[in-house]
Design a protein around this motif. Structure first.
Motif, PDB file in Angstrom:
ATOM      1  N   SER A 262     -19.580 -47.070   9.371  1.00 11.90           N
ATOM      2  CA  SER A 262     -19.538 -45.619   9.272  1.00 11.90           C
ATOM      3  C   SER A 262     -19.216 -45.184   7.845  1.00 11.90           C
ATOM      4  O   SER A 262     -18.361 -45.755   7.193  1.00 11.90           O
ATOM      5  N   GLU A 263     -19.916 -44.142   7.406  1.00 10.16           N
ATOM      6  CA  GLU A 263     -19.642 -43.596   6.080  1.00 10.16           C
ATOM      7  C   GLU A 263     -18.883 -42.297   6.244  1.00 10.16           C
ATOM      8  O   GLU A 263     -19.119 -41.525   7.171  1.00 10.16           O
ATOM      9  N   HIS A 264     -17.983 -42.023   5.335  1.00 12.68           N
ATOM     10  CA  HIS A 264     -17.213 -40.787   5.372  1.00 12.68           C
ATOM     11  C   HIS A 264     -17.750 -39.853   4.287  1.00 12.68           C
ATOM     12  O   HIS A 264     -17.718 -40.175   3.110  1.00 12.68           O
ATOM     13  N   HIS A 265     -18.266 -38.716   4.725  1.00 13.74           N
ATOM     14  CA  HIS A 265     -18.826 -37.748   3.791  1.00 13.74           C
ATOM     15  C   HIS A 265     -17.828 -36.624   3.582  1.00 13.74           C
ATOM     16  O   HIS A 265     -17.250 -36.106   4.524  1.00 13.74           O
ATOM     17  N   SER A 266     -17.671 -36.244   2.342  1.00 15.46           N
ATOM     18  CA  SER A 266     -16.770 -35.132   2.061  1.00 15.46           C
ATOM     19  C   SER A 266     -17.547 -33.859   1.714  1.00 15.46           C
ATOM     20  O   SER A 266     -16.975 -32.783   1.697  1.00 15.46           O
ATOM     21  N   GLY A 267     -18.846 -33.975   1.477  1.00 18.56           N
ATOM     22  CA  GLY A 267     -19.670 -32.829   1.113  1.00 18.56           C
ATOM     23  C   GLY A 267     -20.304 -32.186   2.339  1.00 18.56           C
ATOM     24  O   GLY A 267     -19.998 -32.525   3.487  1.00 18.56           O
ATOM     25  N   PRO A 268     -21.203 -31.253   2.109  1.00 19.55           N
ATOM     26  CA  PRO A 268     -21.865 -30.593   3.237  1.00 19.55           C
ATOM     27  C   PRO A 268     -22.788 -31.562   3.977  1.00 19.55           C
ATOM     28  O   PRO A 268     -23.379 -32.466   3.385  1.00 19.55           O
ATOM     29  N   VAL A 269     -22.878 -31.373   5.266  1.00 17.34           N
ATOM     30  CA  VAL A 269     -23.712 -32.248   6.082  1.00 17.34           C
ATOM     31  C   VAL A 269     -25.184 -31.950   5.841  1.00 17.34           C
ATOM     32  O   VAL A 269     -26.009 -32.847   5.801  1.00 17.34           O
ATOM     33  N   GLU A 270     -25.524 -30.667   5.694  1.00 20.62           N
ATOM     34  CA  GLU A 270     -26.907 -30.275   5.482  1.00 20.62           C
ATOM     35  C   GLU A 270     -27.252 -30.467   4.006  1.00 20.62           C
ATOM     36  O   GLU A 270     -26.684 -29.830   3.134  1.00 20.62           O
ATOM     37  N   THR A 271     -28.196 -31.365   3.761  1.00 19.34           N
ATOM     38  CA  THR A 271     -28.565 -31.627   2.373  1.00 19.34           C
ATOM     39  C   THR A 271     -29.974 -31.148   2.060  1.00 19.34           C
ATOM     40  O   THR A 271     -30.403 -31.213   0.926  1.00 19.34           O
ATOM     41  N   GLY A 272     -30.721 -30.678   3.082  1.00 19.68           N
ATOM     42  CA  GLY A 272     -32.092 -30.221   2.872  1.00 19.68           C
ATOM     43  C   GLY A 272     -32.127 -28.801   2.339  1.00 19.68           C
ATOM     44  O   GLY A 272     -31.119 -28.219   1.923  1.00 19.68           O
ATOM     45  N   ALA A 273     -33.318 -28.259   2.348  1.00 23.27           N
ATOM     46  CA  ALA A 273     -33.503 -26.898   1.865  1.00 23.27           C
ATOM     47  C   ALA A 273     -32.863 -25.909   2.838  1.00 23.27           C
ATOM     48  O   ALA A 273     -32.689 -26.190   4.025  1.00 23.27           O
ATOM     49  N   LYS A 274     -32.517 -24.762   2.341  1.00 26.69           N
ATOM     50  CA  LYS A 274     -31.939 -23.725   3.194  1.00 26.69           C
ATOM     51  C   LYS A 274     -32.960 -23.276   4.220  1.00 26.69           C
ATOM     52  O   LYS A 274     -34.147 -23.209   3.944  1.00 26.69           O
ATOM     53  N   MET A 275     -32.477 -22.946   5.402  1.00 27.16           N
ATOM     54  CA  MET A 275     -33.359 -22.538   6.482  1.00 27.16           C
ATOM     55  C   MET A 275     -33.617 -21.035   6.411  1.00 27.16           C
ATOM     56  O   MET A 275     -32.709 -20.257   6.154  1.00 27.16           O
ATOM     57  N   ASP A 276     -34.854 -20.667   6.649  1.00 28.72           N
ATOM     58  CA  ASP A 276     -35.242 -19.255   6.666  1.00 28.72           C
ATOM     59  C   ASP A 276     -35.034 -18.737   8.089  1.00 28.72           C
ATOM     60  O   ASP A 276     -35.890 -18.855   8.950  1.00 28.72           O
ATOM     61  N   TYR A 277     -33.869 -18.175   8.361  1.00 27.43           N
ATOM     62  CA  TYR A 277     -33.498 -17.783   9.719  1.00 27.43           C
ATOM     63  C   TYR A 277     -34.345 -16.645  10.264  1.00 27.43           C
ATOM     64  O   TYR A 277     -34.629 -16.618  11.455  1.00 27.43           O
ATOM     65  N   SER A 278     -34.772 -15.731   9.426  1.00 24.97           N
ATOM     66  CA  SER A 278     -35.605 -14.638   9.933  1.00 24.97           C
ATOM     67  C   SER A 278     -36.957 -15.175  10.415  1.00 24.97           C
ATOM     68  O   SER A 278     -37.455 -14.752  11.463  1.00 24.97           O
ATOM     69  N   GLU A 279     -37.518 -16.112   9.691  1.00 23.29           N
ATOM     70  CA  GLU A 279     -38.789 -16.723  10.118  1.00 23.29           C
ATOM     71  C   GLU A 279     -38.593 -17.566  11.379  1.00 23.29           C
ATOM     72  O   GLU A 279     -39.437 -17.580  12.269  1.00 23.29           O
ATOM     73  N   HIS A 280     -37.466 -18.239  11.458  1.00 22.57           N
ATOM     74  CA  HIS A 280     -37.139 -19.025  12.644  1.00 22.57           C
ATOM     75  C   HIS A 280     -37.027 -18.126  13.876  1.00 22.57           C
ATOM     76  O   HIS A 280     -37.540 -18.467  14.944  1.00 22.57           O
ATOM     77  N   GLU A 281     -36.373 -16.996  13.737  1.00 22.42           N
ATOM     78  CA  GLU A 281     -36.224 -16.068  14.858  1.00 22.42           C
ATOM     79  C   GLU A 281     -37.564 -15.461  15.267  1.00 22.42           C
ATOM     80  O   GLU A 281     -37.823 -15.283  16.459  1.00 22.42           O
ATOM     81  N   LYS A 282     -38.442 -15.170  14.304  1.00 22.72           N
ATOM     82  CA  LYS A 282     -39.776 -14.661  14.642  1.00 22.72           C
ATOM     83  C   LYS A 282     -40.583 -15.700  15.414  1.00 22.72           C
ATOM     84  O   LYS A 282     -41.267 -15.380  16.386  1.00 22.72           O
ATOM     85  N   THR A 283     -40.495 -16.963  14.989  1.00 18.68           N
ATOM     86  CA  THR A 283     -41.205 -18.033  15.679  1.00 18.68           C
ATOM     87  C   THR A 283     -40.661 -18.215  17.089  1.00 18.68           C
ATOM     88  O   THR A 283     -41.419 -18.373  18.050  1.00 18.68           O
TER      89      THR A 283
END
Length: 74
Positions: A2-23
């Protein structure tokens, strides 16, 4: 191991929530109206095959039930 991460879990691009909600809303609407049309089709097929209504009676039942179902879902 197991690795211990101290940074943010999400490392990808930011999610476009308005587009997600439209879909998501589009998917829910397609599911809702598609189910209503399929139910109308099954009832119309039963009316056409198992009663004296025949093909045209089933077709009329399908059209009427589809219109009523779509109006009720709005």
């Amino acid at each position: 191991m197991s690795e211990h991460h101290s940074g943010p879990v999400e490392t990808g691009a930011k999610m476009d929530y308005s587009e997600h909600e439209k879909t998501y809303d589009s998917f829910i609407n397609a599911t809702k109206y598609g189910t209503a049309i399929l139910v109308a089709l099954m009832i119309a097929m039963a009316a056409g095959f198992f009663t004296a209504a025949g093909f045209f009676g089933g077709l009329i039942a399908f059209i009427v039930l589809s219109v009523v179902g779509v109006i009720m879902l709005r």
